[in-house]
Write an enzyme that holds these catalytic residues in place. Structure first.
Site: not given
Ligand code: SAH
Ligand code: SF4
Length: 374
Positions: A91, A104, A111, A115, A118, A338
């Protein structure tokens, strides 16, 4: 498979031309055609020698990433699903805000960090993106905007906040960043690029040594080790102490202030105890806090706090002297969480019909204004 032209830095192209008996100065003209005039067919590069053009045409892949789906949100956010040569998709989202249009970009297919909030994490890591596939997202989207909206619709900024952990793909993201910043090419300034990381400590330690000095955003999400570990399993290995020892090594002069992203999930990390821990951990002079209300998706285990709770958290941080903002949810009507679009797309497996935009059943049809200028 031919290597992609978009993997090459200006210096590498110069060397390549020289090694193959062509004038290295051709590299500047070629970069001008590609990155300034958006002409991707070597045979149209009128001021480049015939031999050099034919050499590149035969040995390098000039094709752009394919946009297999696009959607326009009511708030102007455009979401794209781009397909790479091996059929994998990622994406890319273009977000308008004031005079900026920020892209973005994704750094990996899926990944590995896992997390728990996510959506991309549910896909696991499929592979790293190559530099040309990261730069390629920018090229494909700007080319699409030129053709479908108008050349005045210019991407101005880039954030590495799409799918994937950019620092897990360190060398490729470093090279993509160099290509983005190349004076002879896109010439994006270091302040226009922001790298977001979940806190991969060994890679953060390397940033100061050999990564271009772009803005850094750290996905903090909690200033309490137990809570952070629950949200981000990476905290088991690189806890807050290790993370902040590494962050202190990032030269602040070049990066000005570091942004801390703080996802707000109801009853998880939005209490008084969380406010106090955050205010204690960060230095208001060296940090900016960006609150991200949790973006819910089907099956997600957390909830977005109430508006009142979000405002309370913001107020608490501002009272303690912090620069603190709330990231408004963009493009929620086009699967903005995301990784959600990619999953939905693969579920219905519509990319096989990639002759044109396709409708994903769970997206409100009002959000689909494909090919329509905003
Ligand atoms: N992997 C990197 C960059 C991609 S994620 C990182 O984790 O920083 C970009 C941002 O989106 C991160 O701050 C992540 O924590 C946030 N994010 C991911 N899933 C989300 C969700 N469901 N709601 C809000 N923010 C989210
Ligand atoms: Fe990976 Fe999603 Fe965690 Fe960013 S927020 S490091 S994309 S698992």
């Amino acid at each position: 498979m031919k290597p992609s032209f978009f993997d090459l830095t200006h210096g590498e192209l110069k060397d390549l031309l020289k090694e193959n008996g062509f004038s290295p100065f051709g590299a500047t003209q070629i970069f001008d055609w590609v990155y300034k005039k958006w002409v991707f067919d070597p045979l149209e590069w009128s001021n480049v020698s015939k031999g050099a053009k034919e050499f590149l045409n035969t040995n390098y892949d000039m094709s752009l990433l394919k946009i297999v789906w696009n959607g326009l949100s009511k708030d102007g956010t455009r979401k794209f699903l781009v397909k790479m040569i091996d059929g994998q998709t990622v994406e890319t989202v273009a977000i308008p805000a004031r005079e900026r249009l920020t892209l973005c970009v994704s750094s990996q297919v899926g990944c590995a960090v896992g997390c728990t909030f996510c959506h991309t994490a549910t896909q696991g890591l499929k592979r790293h993106l190559k530099p040309g596939e990261v730069v390629g997202q920018y090229i494909a989207i700007q080319d699409w905007l030129n053709k479908n909206v108008g050349p005045e619709e210019k991407l101005t900024n880039i954030v590495y906040m799409g799918q994937g952990e950019p620092l897990h793909n360190y060398e490729n993201m470093k090279k993509a960043t160099q290509i983005f910043m190349q004076e002879n090419g896109l010439n994006l300034g270091q302040r226009r690029i922001t790298l977001s990381t979940s806190g991969l400590v060994p890679a953060i330690e390397k940033l100061a040594i050999d990564f271009p000095p772009v803005n850094i955003a750290i996905s903090l999400h909690s200033a309490r080790n137990d809570v952070r570990t629950e949200l981000m399993p990476i905290n088991k290995v690189y806890d807050l102490e290790r993370l902040f020892t590494a962050i202190k090594q990032i030269p602040l002069k070049a990066h000005r202030r570091i942004t801390y992203e703080y996802l707000l999930a109801a009853d998880m990390n939005d209490t008084q105890e969380d406010v106090d821990a955050l205010a204690k951990l960060l230095n208001p002079k060296e940090s900016k806090i960006n609150l991200i209300p949790f973006n819910e998706f089907p099956g997600s285990k957390y909830k977005r706090p109430s508006e009142a709770k979000i405002m309370w958290f913001l107020d608490q941080m501002i009272k303690r002297g912090f620069t603190c903002t709330i990231r408004t949810t963009k493009g929620s009507d086009i699967l903005a969480a995301c990784g959600q679009l990619k999953s939905e797309f693969e579920k219905v497996n519509l990319w096989k019909k990639d002759s044109g935009p396709v409708v994903i059943p769970s997206i409100a049809s009002s959000a689909l204004q494909n090919q329509t200028p905003r």
